[in-house]
Design a protein around this motif. Sequence first.
Motif, short mmCIF file in Angstrom:
data_model
loop_
_atom_site.label_atom_id
_atom_site.label_comp_id
_atom_site.label_asym_id
_atom_site.label_seq_id
_atom_site.Cartn_x
_atom_site.Cartn_y
_atom_site.Cartn_z
N ARG A 414 -9.94 16.25 17.02
CA ARG A 414 -9.47 16.14 15.64
C ARG A 414 -9.09 14.69 15.35
NH1 ARG A 414 -6.21 19.94 15.85
NH2 ARG A 414 -7.67 21.46 15.04
N LYS A 415 -8.40 14.07 16.27
CA LYS A 415 -8.03 12.65 16.08
C LYS A 415 -9.28 11.78 15.96
CE LYS A 415 -3.57 12.61 18.38
NZ LYS A 415 -3.55 13.21 19.73
N GLU A 418 -10.72 12.14 12.55
CA GLU A 418 -9.86 11.51 11.54
C GLU A 418 -10.01 9.99 11.55
OE1 GLU A 418 -6.04 13.07 12.58
OE2 GLU A 418 -6.40 14.96 11.50
N THR A 433 -14.49 21.72 10.58
CA THR A 433 -14.94 20.34 10.61
C THR A 433 -15.06 19.75 9.20
OG1 THR A 433 -16.16 20.85 12.62
CG2 THR A 433 -16.74 18.80 11.50
N GLU A 435 -13.36 20.24 6.65
CA GLU A 435 -12.06 19.84 6.07
C GLU A 435 -11.82 18.34 6.21
OE1 GLU A 435 -9.12 22.24 8.09
OE2 GLU A 435 -10.12 24.09 7.45
N HIS A 436 -12.42 17.74 7.23
CA HIS A 436 -12.21 16.31 7.48
C HIS A 436 -13.28 15.43 6.83
CE1 HIS A 436 -9.04 17.07 10.47
NE2 HIS A 436 -9.74 18.18 10.69
N ASP A 438 -15.75 13.41 4.07
CA ASP A 438 -15.63 12.65 2.82
C ASP A 438 -16.58 13.19 1.77
OD1 ASP A 438 -13.79 10.38 3.66
OD2 ASP A 438 -15.31 10.38 5.24
#
Length: 681
Positions: A414-415, A418, A433, A435-436, A438
């Motif tokens: 996750r990091k 991000e 996935t 959700e992160h 653009d």
Amino acid sequence: GNNEGIRKILTVCPYCGCGCGLYLHVENGKITGVSPSRSHPVNKGSLCVKGWNAYEFIAHPDRLKYPMIKQNGAFKRASWDDTLNFVATRLDEIKKKYGPDSIGILSSAKCTNEENYLMMKFARAVIGTNNIDHCARLCHSSTVGGLAAAFGSGAMTNSIDEISHAKVLFVIGSNTTEQHPMIAMHMLEAVDRGATLIVADPRRTKIAEFAHIHLRQKSGTDVALLMGIMNVIVNEGLVDIDFVRRRTENFDAFENVLRRYPPSVVEGITGVREYDIRRVARIYAMEKRSMLFYAMGITQHITGTDNVRACANLVMLTGHIGLPMSGLNPLRGQNNVQGACDMGALPNVYSGYQTVTDPRVRKKFQMAWKRKLPQNPGLTLMEMMEKAYVGSLKAMYIMGENPLISDPDLNLLRKALERLDFLVVQDIFPNETSEHADAILPASSYAEKDGTFTNTERRVQLIRKAIEPIGESKPDWEIICELSNKMGYKMNYRGTYEIMEEIALLTPSYGGILHHRLSDGFGLQWPCNDIKHTGTQYLHRKKFARGLGTFITVDFMPPDEPPDSEYPFLLTTGRIYFRYHTATMCKRTAVLEREEPESFIEINPDDAERLGIRNRSMVKVSSRRGEIEIKACVTNKTPEGIVFIPFHFRESAANILTNPATDPSAKIPEYKVCAVKVEPL
Ligand code: SF4
């Protein structure tokens, strides 16, 4: 009658690698049901529960229906034109500023061959990087590498409809009944005809319950078990000497190492009784029609490639390859994971496993694609995540994959995501996935497009468009073409058949595979080198793809993180019948969701009693990387000291716990062994 107005469209199941033929029932532009093809060589009129329900998710309200761009932390609807312009501009900027290798691309085992081919063309010709990979890295990369070295080709050697006529079935590390239900159906037909079924698996899986002999080796000791079996075969004179002499090389070096594995020693490592090792060796070696099968119990280890090599050595030693009803048969998990590999959605090869480092190959693709192509192998999936974490990979384009459930050590991952400057996700549903992301590009499902899937037995089959794309979604191949055009590289095809023509031109093993040849009957099995070729039922008939088969010496190595006093249980992960992968489709299907709504941890009754854990009570499971809360399922399916968690669930995600240590050559993570602690709550 009642059936008036129902159109039935023949296509292929979108779930597992069996590749069953099924009809989608279309009424007034909607899909209302599914029925099996009666004449299909794999499913012969049957389907498993996933196949019967492979339509409900298609029109689910959660479908992504229009493109979206993230603004101030929230997704806003946007036009296709604006979204693709935005994606093209950002990718261009990042490429200019940091170079093409700062971008990573994930292709998909759920997309068609044509789409995987275009995605790898996009990575290599448009972006200019070999950083392309897909989830085969996590399931069978050790197969692709291990078998390519031993035989020259990394696919299932034989065909599914041979199984029911085999005499011995040796299944190691495959929960076949739950994960490849129609292959298990063929196995049970063989058993009904008198075949012997041997299963090697630490857990008492469903297929193990049907077995005549069930070996319960400790997780992570497969090399030792297979070496022990081969030691007996050599010592009892059961080697196919003629085959070894004529068709293989490097036997002597291998035999030297084999001496170190007498069954008494192997019993100490694996926990399998010497008596059973001898029995299995004799049964497997003495019957010519012996088929060996494996799945992720073999591949998902830091020794995954060695496990595969050991299997390859066993079939060569006994001459059980290059014949019908024999061979080495890795069962590929997702419907098109074979095809995604075949199409070169891998960092080191173009389609047909033609290597990126071979100047002649590169020249051929450069001429066809009219672009200079990168010459160094790219990053694997896990390496992309590591580079994202340290900040040297800047952007990712992810099509039809959900690494935030499927990959090991999710907190770290996750990091990593991000930290990316730019992430674009293309899928049919929002997922962990996306959700992160653009930007999100809505893709069409298998029912809304044409193309081909390649099943686990190398059978290339047509899928057919049954309904129009839902909302503003588009087939993945169209999205890739449009994005490519925006980035100044022309990609225009009149249909997926034209993409297949290009694939055939550039890929020897698919040389004779064209859509019009697939439209009647049930596809063609590669290699199919030219337009007259009728496909290949089993591989390596007269010689191996690489000429001689090679015995590759392997030695037992323990798992990366064995249990210890602090984390005393060995956790192994896997899948269950009613669920599929990261559950994006099946959790939107009522029957499947109802049957297995929540995750669980299997724990042996003796362990449970010692810890004071009651059946169906909640427990805390922790590893060095994280912890989860989960419901206990007390069962002697798992032996003492071992616990099992299915990986599909977002709640209680098993991969928060798993170990990201990887096989040195295949880079596959060790999902099958890590150390955990279990405590009652
Ligand atoms: Fe679909 Fe696999 Fe079930 Fe066949 S066995 S219906 S391909 S999930």
